[in-house]
Design a protein around this motif. Structure first.
Motif, PDB file in Angstrom:
ATOM      1  N   ARG A   1     -65.410  17.812 -65.577  1.00  0.00           N
ATOM      2  CA  ARG A   1     -66.706  17.230 -65.899  1.00  0.00           C
ATOM      3  C   ARG A   1     -67.506  18.254 -66.695  1.00  0.00           C
ATOM      4  NH1 ARG A   1     -70.043  14.884 -61.213  1.00  0.00           N
ATOM      5  NH2 ARG A   1     -70.946  13.721 -62.948  1.00  0.00           N
TER       6      ARG A   1
ATOM      7  N   GLY B   1     -71.274  11.113 -60.178  1.00  0.00           N
ATOM      8  CA  GLY B   1     -69.875  11.477 -59.981  1.00  0.00           C
ATOM      9  C   GLY B   1     -69.055  10.347 -59.393  1.00  0.00           C
TER      10      GLY B   1
ATOM     11  N   CYS C   1     -63.847  11.521 -61.165  1.00  0.00           N
ATOM     12  CA  CYS C   1     -64.761  11.187 -60.071  1.00  0.00           C
ATOM     13  C   CYS C   1     -64.974  12.420 -59.197  1.00  0.00           C
ATOM     14  CB  CYS C   1     -64.197  10.071 -59.193  1.00  0.00           C
ATOM     15  SG  CYS C   1     -63.981   8.489 -60.017  1.00  0.00           S
ATOM     16  N   ASP C   2     -66.150  12.537 -58.615  1.00  0.00           N
ATOM     17  CA  ASP C   2     -66.380  13.499 -57.549  1.00  0.00           C
ATOM     18  C   ASP C   2     -65.964  12.793 -56.266  1.00  0.00           C
ATOM     19  OD1 ASP C   2     -67.580  14.890 -55.350  1.00  0.00           O
ATOM     20  OD2 ASP C   2     -68.943  15.872 -56.746  1.00  0.00           O
TER      21      ASP C   2
END
Length: 513
Positions: free
Chosen positions: A489, A366, A79-80
């Motif tokens: 990512r 994200g 995840c962002d």
């Protein structure tokens, strides 16, 4: 020759009429916009099929930080965190905006929002509308709001085929209709086209959703991200219905247990048990089925006769398949449900192509990382639809100069690639299967035949999967069962993916020679 709808020149064009697209148009109002939808407004959308509801930290003792912690845990390192924190913090505002648009959420006897529990959530925070009919109820209210809004033009039966470019920026959209090809001139296009489930035999998505938005954006040169992460919902109803009906994990949230044909509760020793993250549960169920077994959901003790009132949609689907969920075990199996990857966007929904926004499942913001937390999808669709609308509003539209080249594209047919994708890119993957998919898909991408766009999306998925030599979240490889120490990512354009696919295929041919 394609007809050019000059009377609509300069308007924002929104492709798709699910939650994300509708929220974009409603947020833009009173600025004129055009919603282009292949079916009827709100029809054939994953949003309308959603049962679980919207995740929002609106309950007592809950907070955006707790919601974020659960989201990051489910996302398995990808995840962002900054993006996720900002989207989740807007959940209460999104619920309020939906209510203002006419959505009536379920409330308890004291007038408080009635909240459900789903997998990997630490608290009850799922906001429902008419129980397990949440998606349909929400979309219905937004459709009614859109129809009432004078600034929104609705074009039903228009299928987007290509984005048109003026140099490196958006100039318009080519659509197919019953009367032929039509061009909508516009310098501002929003893709809200949903997921990729139609590429698979076993899916809970509308069969026609094969990743059209990804294909459109990819051909226009947009950056794509994390395409390998496909979430398989653990509990689709195992029946002859196609696409498969969903049995929401809210049923497990109420205490229903997973049993195999031996009546063994095979998830009991796993952390989180039936409410472990979806990738964990899906792999466990797949393992039971792979050994020749069957898997069932048992709600008889925890719900019994209350099942019909609590889950009316699921109850009807089960009875259609000859199962009384209050008294019988519910047969289930994994099925493609959500795509975490897609077109890379910023926090306003902007893609790397000037004039192109992407929102909802077609985008990769994200938020979801390697594995989406349950019911974060409708939340993201609402928040990002609103953000894109606010970002676009007031931007100078001007009149668009269309390119002189005219394009004719065949009607896409995802059935031509389903067997390849289903057998090579399922719950469990390995290099041989992935490379086999690439070799089979690459020739289909060339040209403008009916398999071209579906094969392009599937090829992108395959290339990204080939490069992730680890098991993380929804991407599980039998040849690389461990996680790499650093989660990364990945993003690339179509041209890069085609080069990689050609290289993989050439190397495979050389080794076999």
């Amino acid at each position: 020759m394609s007809e050019v709808l000059e009377e609509l020149n300069g308007r924002v064009v929104i492709v798709g009429s699910g939650l994300a697209g509708l929220m974009t148009a409603l947020t833009l109002a009173p600025e004129p916009s055009v919603i282009v939808t292949r079916a009827t407004l709100g029809g054939e959308t994953s949003s309308a099929w959603a049962q679980g509801g919207i995740a929002a930290s609106v309950g007592k003792g809950d907070s955006a930080s707790l919601h974020l912690a659960d989201t990051l845990a489910a996302g398995d390192g990808l995840c962002d965190a900054k993006v996720a924190a900002r989207i989740l913090a807007e959940a209460p505002a999104a619920i309020a905006a939906l209510e203002q648009a006419g959505v009536e959420f379920d409330r308890d006897s004291e007038g408080e929002l009635s909240l459900g529990l789903e997998a990997a959530h630490s608290l009850r925070r799922i906001v429902h509308a008419k129980g397990d009919g949440s998606g349909a109820t929400i979309v219905r209210a937004l459709v009614e709001a859109a129809v009432r809004t004078p600034s929104i033009t609705i074009l039903e039966g228009y299928e987007a085929r290509r984005l048109l470019l003026d140099g490196d920026r958006i100039a318009g959209l080519l659509c197919a209709t019953e009367k032929g090809m039509v061009i909508l001139p516009s310098s501002r296009v929003v893709l809200a086209t949903g997921g990729i489930g139609g590429l698979y035999d076993a899916t809970t998505n509308p069969a026609g959703n094969f990743g059209q938005g990804i294909a459109l954006a990819a051909r226009a040169g947009a950056l794509l991200a994390d395409m390998e992460f496909v979430q398989f919902h653990p509990t689709a109803l195992d029946s002859r219905r196609w696409p498969l009906a969903l049995v929401s994990e809210a049923v497990r949230g109420e205490g229903a247990m997973l049993l195999n044909e031996k009546s063994e509760r095979f998830m009991a020793a796993v952390e989180g048990a039936e409410l472990a993250p979806r990738d964990v549960v899906a792999r466990a169920i797949s393992a039971e089925i792979a050994r020749g077994g069957r898997v069932f959901l048992d709600a008889r003790q925890v719900l019994g006769d209350r099942f019909t009132a609590r889950f009316p949609v699921i109850d009807a689907l089960c009875r259609e398949a000859g199962v009384d969920p209050s008294r019988n075990l519910i047969p289930v199996r994994p099925a493609v449900h959500y795509h975490m990857g897609g077109v890379a966007t910023d926090e306003q929904g902007r893609s790397s192509v000037s004039g192109l926004w992407v929102v909802g499942e077609a985008a990769s913001t994200g938020l979801h990382g390697a594995n989406r937390l349950a019911s974060n999808s409708l939340l993201e669709a609402a928040v990002m639809g609103m953000r894109a609308g606010l970002d676009i509003a007031g931007l100078d539209a001007g009149r668009t100069a269309l390119p002189q080249e005219r394009i004719n594209v065949a009607t896409p047919d995802p059935s031509l690639v389903r067997s390849i994708v289903s057998s090579h890119l399922g719950v469990l993957r390995n290099a041989g299967a992935i490379h086999g998919a690439i070799a089979a898909l690459l020739p289909l991408v060339d040209g403008d035949g009916p398999a071209s766009d579906p094969a392009l999306v599937a090829l992108l998925l395959s290339v990204f999967a080939s490069l992730r030599t680890e098991s993380r979240g929804a991407h599980a490889r039998t040849d690389f069962p461990l996680k790499l120490p650093d989660a990364q990512r990945r993003s690339m354009r179509l041209s890069d993916a085609l080069d990689i696919a050609s290289s993989i295929t050439s190397n495979s041919l050389a080794r076999s020679a």
